[in-house]
Scaffold this active site. Structure first.
Site, PDB file in Angstrom:
ATOM      1  N   HIS A 136      38.843  54.037  48.391  1.00 17.90           N
ATOM      2  CA  HIS A 136      40.286  54.225  48.567  1.00 17.90           C
ATOM      3  C   HIS A 136      40.612  55.659  49.032  1.00 17.90           C
ATOM      4  O   HIS A 136      40.987  55.851  50.156  1.00 17.90           O
ATOM      5  CB  HIS A 136      41.113  53.865  47.319  1.00 17.90           C
ATOM      6  CG  HIS A 136      40.840  52.493  46.809  1.00 17.90           C
ATOM      7  ND1 HIS A 136      41.021  51.377  47.585  1.00 17.90           N
ATOM      8  CD2 HIS A 136      40.361  52.048  45.595  1.00 17.90           C
ATOM      9  CE1 HIS A 136      40.679  50.298  46.880  1.00 17.90           C
ATOM     10  NE2 HIS A 136      40.270  50.677  45.681  1.00 17.90           N
ATOM     11  N   ARG A 189      38.841  57.825  35.539  1.00 18.94           N
ATOM     12  CA  ARG A 189      39.488  57.342  34.319  1.00 18.94           C
ATOM     13  C   ARG A 189      38.468  56.783  33.331  1.00 18.94           C
ATOM     14  O   ARG A 189      38.708  56.754  32.140  1.00 18.94           O
ATOM     15  CB  ARG A 189      40.494  56.209  34.636  1.00 18.94           C
ATOM     16  CG  ARG A 189      41.545  56.532  35.665  1.00 18.94           C
ATOM     17  CD  ARG A 189      42.654  55.477  35.703  1.00 18.94           C
ATOM     18  NE  ARG A 189      42.195  54.122  35.978  1.00 18.94           N
ATOM     19  CZ  ARG A 189      41.985  53.623  37.201  1.00 18.94           C
ATOM     20  NH1 ARG A 189      42.186  54.389  38.271  1.00 18.94           N
ATOM     21  NH2 ARG A 189      41.576  52.379  37.371  1.00 18.94           N
ATOM     22  N   GLU A 223      43.542  55.999  44.024  1.00 22.95           N
ATOM     23  CA  GLU A 223      44.102  54.767  44.589  1.00 22.95           C
ATOM     24  C   GLU A 223      45.603  54.712  44.366  1.00 22.95           C
ATOM     25  O   GLU A 223      46.333  54.162  45.178  1.00 22.95           O
ATOM     26  CB  GLU A 223      43.416  53.550  43.942  1.00 22.95           C
ATOM     27  CG  GLU A 223      43.903  52.206  44.472  1.00 22.95           C
ATOM     28  CD  GLU A 223      43.142  51.015  43.908  1.00 22.95           C
ATOM     29  OE1 GLU A 223      42.289  51.215  43.020  1.00 22.95           O
ATOM     30  OE2 GLU A 223      43.405  49.886  44.355  1.00 22.95           O
ATOM     31  N   GLN A 243      36.902  38.430  41.506  1.00 21.32           N
ATOM     32  CA  GLN A 243      38.344  38.465  41.757  1.00 21.32           C
ATOM     33  C   GLN A 243      38.776  37.469  42.841  1.00 21.32           C
ATOM     34  O   GLN A 243      39.952  37.138  42.944  1.00 21.32           O
ATOM     35  CB  GLN A 243      38.783  39.888  42.119  1.00 21.32           C
ATOM     36  CG  GLN A 243      38.658  40.830  40.913  1.00 21.32           C
ATOM     37  CD  GLN A 243      39.038  42.272  41.215  1.00 21.32           C
ATOM     38  OE1 GLN A 243      39.622  42.568  42.252  1.00 21.32           O
ATOM     39  NE2 GLN A 243      38.698  43.184  40.312  1.00 21.32           N
ATOM     40  N   HIS A 252      32.828  47.283  49.842  1.00 20.73           N
ATOM     41  CA  HIS A 252      33.422  47.255  48.496  1.00 20.73           C
ATOM     42  C   HIS A 252      33.921  45.867  48.138  1.00 20.73           C
ATOM     43  O   HIS A 252      34.824  45.343  48.800  1.00 20.73           O
ATOM     44  CB  HIS A 252      34.581  48.259  48.433  1.00 20.73           C
ATOM     45  CG  HIS A 252      35.064  48.523  47.047  1.00 20.73           C
ATOM     46  ND1 HIS A 252      34.286  49.116  46.074  1.00 20.73           N
ATOM     47  CD2 HIS A 252      36.253  48.262  46.449  1.00 20.73           C
ATOM     48  CE1 HIS A 252      34.972  49.232  44.959  1.00 20.73           C
ATOM     49  NE2 HIS A 252      36.179  48.708  45.141  1.00 20.73           N
ATOM     50  N   ASP A 292      37.232  44.391  48.749  1.00 27.61           N
ATOM     51  CA  ASP A 292      37.668  44.784  47.404  1.00 27.61           C
ATOM     52  C   ASP A 292      38.050  43.609  46.504  1.00 27.61           C
ATOM     53  O   ASP A 292      37.190  42.921  45.985  1.00 27.61           O
ATOM     54  CB  ASP A 292      38.814  45.800  47.554  1.00 27.61           C
ATOM     55  CG  ASP A 292      39.125  46.531  46.252  1.00 27.61           C
ATOM     56  OD1 ASP A 292      38.484  46.236  45.234  1.00 27.61           O
ATOM     57  OD2 ASP A 292      40.019  47.395  46.246  1.00 27.61           O
TER      58      ASP A 292
HETATM   59 ZN   LIG Z   1      37.660  48.136  43.751  1.00 30.42          ZN
END
Ligand SMILES: [Zn+2]
Length: 453
Positions: free
Chosen positions: A269, A210, A235, A61, A56, A320
């Site tokens: 998660h 979501r 999560e 990021q 993941h 992540d």
């Molecule tokens: Zn993620």
């Protein structure tokens, strides 16, 4: 090509004096212990272990590292972090993403990850419009994988709404959004472009409960009748509460009741589960995608590892948000979180007399390979030659044998014990340096200079 190693952990066995033959496609042709050095093209003295699939990642990021650790006036949490992330996206061009992902994937290789599942939801331009080329942003991820040499499972993400019950997305989410038709176009274009590459694979992902409607989960799965399916789930406590308010069920409970979750799935998660969810999830054979450093950084909570292992649940690890990029940090924190919480030791071991490091490493190799749907994670004929070499001369590993080497590496050392890394038989990291490190770093520095000024 024939390589000789004095010690190999295949993923199940410890072997001595091993001759590994790699074919022209980068796959292991044979692996023979008690061999002679003289037959080899190249001789390595360290301990050879399988490279880890990273299940993941959100590559962009990585460029936010160190920018989100400032306390706010109120409480800072996952949701305030998410706001900073949205702001960061207001400048990011396709070229920037390629530069960041190339740097990140190079660091992953140096950190023990030899393949990555990129959970890719950055699809649109800075105004939120579709690019003329539907795979514009995905192309940058493939290019970065190619530049760095890492194995890639690309997971284009379906993201359509701003929250449960199909609420309107906020402005910060405009670069992520697709209709199901646009998503289909993206998938088909990707499959036509990247079909024949033995280092890459294409799957699908749903951002979270979501961000998609229940119908979209069915539709997206139908668009990808084979290959991996990933989803972020449970999560945060707030997500559990919102899901309860929307459906009367908890997120993992809802997913297991409403989708055909099987071995193709990875639930990323799955932090907040009750006992019944933990048990039912384990029975599906799907993977729990654990991202301990990110889950700690974001204050998510702790996965019920012991209960999940007791039900024979399968796990893999991912970096992540890429706040840190070191396989050993993920495994160490996975174990330490459990110890701190339960005030006991060796919770990730597989019973009396077994090594915690070896068991967590091994389970993550198998689960990671399943999550990426790639022939990796084991050093045996027929699997891809993805492996790393641990430096036996490193003071922390010195004079240790077999699982004690893994435990010393995972708990007491980390990535500076990795001397060499191979992916698909390509020798990408030599003596701790990536073969294209200079050019990748140079480009990354100029990208960061632009983004932060
Ligand atoms: Zn993620």
């Amino acid at each position: 090509m024939k390589l000789f190693f004095s010690s190999v952990f295949s993923g199940s066995d410890w072997l001595d004096n091993v001759l590994m033959e790699i074919d022209e496609n980068g796959m292991i042709k044979s692996l023979i212990s008690n061999s002679e050095k003289s037959e080899a093209d190249k001789i390595f003295s360290g301990t050879c272990v399988p490279g880890m699939p990273n299940l993941h990642s959100h590559a962009f990021q990585r460029a936010m590292a160190g920018l989100t650790e400032i306390a706010g006036s109120g409480q800072t949490n996952f949701w305030t972090w998410q706001k900073v992330m949205y702001q960061f996206l207001s400048k990011l061009s396709p070229e920037d993403v390629e530069a960041i992902a190339s740097q990140l994937y190079m660091e992953m290789l140096r950190g023990g990850f030899t393949s990555v599942a990129e959970f890719h939801y950055l699809h649109n331009d800075i105004n939120g419009n579709y690019f003329k080329n539907p795979t514009e942003m995905s192309d940058q991820i493939f290019a970065a994988a190619n530049i760095s040499g890492i194995g890639l499972t690309h997971l284009p993400v379906l993201y359509a709404y701003g929250g449960f019950d199909c609420i309107k997305p906020e402005d910060g989410q405009k670069r992520f959004l697709n209709t199901i038709d646009q998503f289909q176009l993206l998938l088909e274009t990707l499959k036509n472009k990247y079909r024949n590459n033995n280092l890459t694979k294409i799957g699908v992902a749903l951002h979270s409960l979501r961000a998609v409607s229940p119908e979209m989960i069915t539709d997206a799965a139908a668009l990808a009748p084979e290959g991996p399916i990933h989803i972020h789930i449970a999560e945060q406590i707030k997500e559990v509460e919102q899901c309860m308010a929307w459906s009367g069920q908890r997120p993992v409970e809802w997913l297991l009741n409403n989708a055909d979750v099987n071995e193709r799935w990875s639930l990323i998660h799955a932090t907040h589960m009750n006992e019944a969810e933990t048990r039912t999830f384990a029975y599906t054979g799907a993977i729990a995608g654990l991202c301990p450093t990110t889950e700690a950084n974001l204050g998510d909570g702790l996965f019920p590892l012991e209960g999940f292992f007791n039900q024979k649940g399968r796990i893999g690890v991912g970096s992540d948000s890429n706040t840190s990029v070191d396989l050993t940090e993920e495994l160490r924190l996975l174990e330490y979180g459990q110890r701190l919480n339960q005030q006991r030791r060796n919770i990730g071991a597989n019973g009396e007399g077994t090594s915690t490091g070896e068991n967590l490493f091994n389970k993550s190799l198998l689960g990671g390979a399943q999550a990426l749907s790639q022939l990796v994670g084991i050093l045996e004929p027929g699997y891809r030659a993805d492996f790393i070499l641990l430096d036996d001369n490193h003071p922390t590993l010195f004079s240790r044998k077999e699982n004690f080497i893994l435990d010393a590496w995972i708990f007491s050392c980390g990535r500076d014990a990795i001397s060499d890394v191979f992916v698909g038989g390509n020798h990408l990291v030599k003596n701790g340096r990536h073969i294209r490190q200079e050019s990748i770093e140079k480009r990354y520095r100029s990208t960061i200079k632009f983004l932060l000024n």
